[in-house]
Structures are given as structure tokens and as C-alpha cells.
Design an enzyme around this catalytic site. Structure first.
Site, short mmCIF file in Angstrom:
data_model
loop_
_atom_site.label_atom_id
_atom_site.label_comp_id
_atom_site.label_asym_id
_atom_site.label_seq_id
_atom_site.Cartn_x
_atom_site.Cartn_y
_atom_site.Cartn_z
N HIS A 56 0.62 -0.97 0.08
CA HIS A 56 0.21 -0.02 0.10
C HIS A 56 0.88 1.37 0.10
CE1 HIS A 56 -3.08 -2.92 0.83
NE2 HIS A 56 -2.69 -3.06 1.97
N HIS A 218 -7.12 -4.64 -1.18
CA HIS A 218 -6.51 -6.12 -1.21
C HIS A 218 -7.12 -6.72 -2.45
CE1 HIS A 218 -6.22 -5.16 3.31
NE2 HIS A 218 -4.98 -5.04 3.02
#
Length: 329
Positions: A56, A218
Site C-alpha cells: 500500500h 487488497h
């Protein structure tokens, strides 16, 4: 497409070594852990710590700095850090005035952070937590709200970090964090899926010129797929679905965060920003703070998310504007 990587299993460690090298004047890695900590912690305020899976970037180590986080803890790609690393992060900072953990609302993240909090308290540390659940998408078919923790987490880092730097105590910071989370909503759209590290395999499948609304960071699937029409169309869907979360819009003030999901170019982000600007004016929304960039990505996913935060107290705006040396803000 080739990724500039070495062995996939070494990627996370090499990311942490790289970021601590580039920003060595203010960041350091705790060896053999996922912990990045601020070099200039004074222990004069409550410590704010956050973290989560890698993949991320620049979250979460990009928000370690004066007036934001004192430390971040990174786990494997899309996997939360271990209880042991989170506990060690709390111990490394060792804040006499207490530590506040900012946790994204994913089951494994919440489980590991809360277990680390429990163990830290047993050792005598003063620890509280805030869970961020800004995602307001729905599950396809069930229409159940998902409330995952996504890009709005960065607003929580900034506001709580600034409030802590200004001397707010631990209990008040927890209350502030819960108020901010309750005032915030995020939606995202993917143009192409991110890839698994070191592989050409995509996390989920999209056809050419197809987009997915409501994706997760995700690779969780969205609530609807359809052909791509235009940036303006995306902006209209995301903004309208966010605005219906708030009543009497004309009397409120908002901060917005436009977040690239990994491989979205600045050109695309600014075109989308212009579309949002025009729609805000059309809807007579009073936008008092705006920011765009890559804040919480999903490897190299192409797409964008939009976060709206209702500014319920002018101090929140002051905290958003307060200076920080965290490199990703």
C-alpha cells in the site's frame, strides 16, 4: 510488464531498507522487523502508531514524522504485521503519555493489533486504539455495507498526529479519532487490477475497457463492473454515492482526498480532480481542504478513490493544515 524487483520473498525487507536509506535523516528501521520509527521522538506527547500489510506504499511509513506517526509497522504484502512486531513498536517508542494505535478495519489487522495492545497493557504500557472503517461500498449481491479501512485512514493519521503534537491526552485523542472516522466515507474504482509481487498474475480480472466500482485495497471485488465512459462519469458516481451519506450538505464543510491506487498517473488524477471541482460547485458543496496523490495504494492497481470528511470542528481543519515532515503527506 516487468517489475523492478529482486526475489519476491525479499521485497518487503528491501522496501523498508530502501525507505530508511532515502529518508535516513528522520526515519530508521528497527533491524529484522517491519518497524519504521521517527528518529526525533521527544516523548513529550502521546505516540501515534499505525501499520498494516505492505503493498500500500507510501502507507504507512510515509506518514511517520513530526506531527503524524511516531512509528509504522509493516507486514508481508496484504498481510498485517505480527503481534510481536506491533508490541515491539510500542516498546520501541515507549511513550510515557501513552500510545494510540490506528487500525484499518480488516479482521486480521484488528485481531493482531488488539492482541498486541492487550500484551502491552499487561506489561504496563498505556495503550488505546481507533478502528478506521471509512469504506462505504457494498458487497455485490448482498448489499451489505463493508466498512473496510482504506484511504481515509491517512486523514486520521494527520488529524490525530497533529492533535497529539499539540498536547491532547490519550482519551481525548481516542474520542477525536472516533468522531473523525464517523464523519468520513470513501469509495474507490479500479481500471485495472494490481499484480501479485513478482508475477504477471492479476489479483482480479477486468476485461479491456472495463472498470469495477467499490474495489478494496487488497483486490476485493467491487459491487459493479461496466465499460469505461469517462473520468467525469467516474467522478459523478463516486461523489454522488458519498454525498448521500450526509444530510443538509449546503450547511457543511468538507475535506476531500483523491487517492491514486498505484499506477494511476498524475495526469489522470488532476483530470479527475477537475471533474470533482466542477461537481462540487454544481452541488454547492463547501470544500475547505483538498489533496490528491498516491496515499494508500494496492500494488500497481490502476484506479482512484475519493474520500469525503465532514469538518465538524474547525480545529480539524487546523490539524489538517498543520506542518509535518512526514514525506508522503
Amino acid at each position: 510488464m516487468t517489475q523492478i524487483l529482486n526475489k519476491p520473498e525479499d521485497t518487503v525487507s528491501q522496501i523498508l531498507n530502501g525507505v530508511s536509506f532515502i529518508h535516513q535523516e528522520k526515519l530508521e528501521r528497527v533491524p529484522q522487523t517491519g518497524i519504521i520509527k521517527y528518529r526525533h521522538v521527544t516523548n513529550q506527547s502521546v505516540a501515534i502508531i499505525s501499520g498494516g500489510g505492505s503493498g500500500h506504499e507510501p502507507a504507512h511509513f510515509g506518514y511517520v514524522g513530526r506531527g503524524m506517526l511516531q512509528a509504522s509497522i509493516s507486514g508481508p504484502v496484504f498481510v498485517p504485521p505480527s503481534v510481536e512486531d506491533i508490541l515491539q513498536g510500542i516498546e520501541e517508542i515507549n511513550a510515557p503519555k501513552g500510545t494510540l494505535l490506528i487500525i484499518k478495519n480488516f479482521e486480521a489487522d484488528v485481531r493482531n493489533f488488539l492482541e498486541a495492545k492487550k500484551q502491552a497493557r499487561q506489561k504496563g504500557y498505556l495503550v488505546e486504539h481507533v478502528i478506521v472503517n471509512d469504506d462505504c461500498s457494498i458487497e455485490k449481491g448482498s448489499y451489505r455495507k463493508r466498512r473496510r479501512g482504506v484511504a481515509g485512514t491517512v486523514f486520521v493519521h494527520k488529524i490525530l498526529g497533529a492533535a497529539a503534537a499539540n498536547g491532547m491526552n490519550l482519551n481525548d485523542l481516542k474520542e477525536l479519532g472516533e468522531d473523525v472516522v464517523a464523519s468520513m466515507n470513501t469509495l474507490g474504482v479500479a481500471v485495472s487490477s494490481g499484480r501479485k509481487i513478482g508475477s504477471d498474475e492479476r489479483v482480479f480480472k477486468l476485461e479491456k475497457d472495463e472498470i469495477s466500482f467499490g474495489i478494496g485495497i487488497h483486490g476485493e471485488p467491487g459491487y459493479r463492473k461496466e465499460p469505461f465512459f469517462s473520468s467525469e462519469y467516474l467522478a459523478n458516481e463516486l461523489l454522488n454515492k458519498l454525498l448521500v451519506r450526509y444530510s443538509e450538505i449546503s450547511s457543511k464543510q468538507f475535506a476531500i482526498l483523491i487517492n491514486g491506487l498505484g499506477s494511476t498517473t498524475l495526469m489522470e488524477q488532476f483530470v479527475f480532480s477537475n471533474d470533482i471541482k466542477r461537481l462540487l460547485e454544481l452541488e454547492q458543496v463547501n470544500c475547505v481542504f483538498q489533496k490528491s496523490g498516491n496515499f494508500m495504494t494496492s500494488t500497481d492497481m490502476s484506479g482512484i478513490s475519493l474520500t469525503l470528511l465532514e469538518i465538524k470542528d474547525l480545529s480539524w481543519l487546523d490539524y489538517l493544515k498543520q506542518e509535518t515532515d512526514a514525506f508522503a503527506w
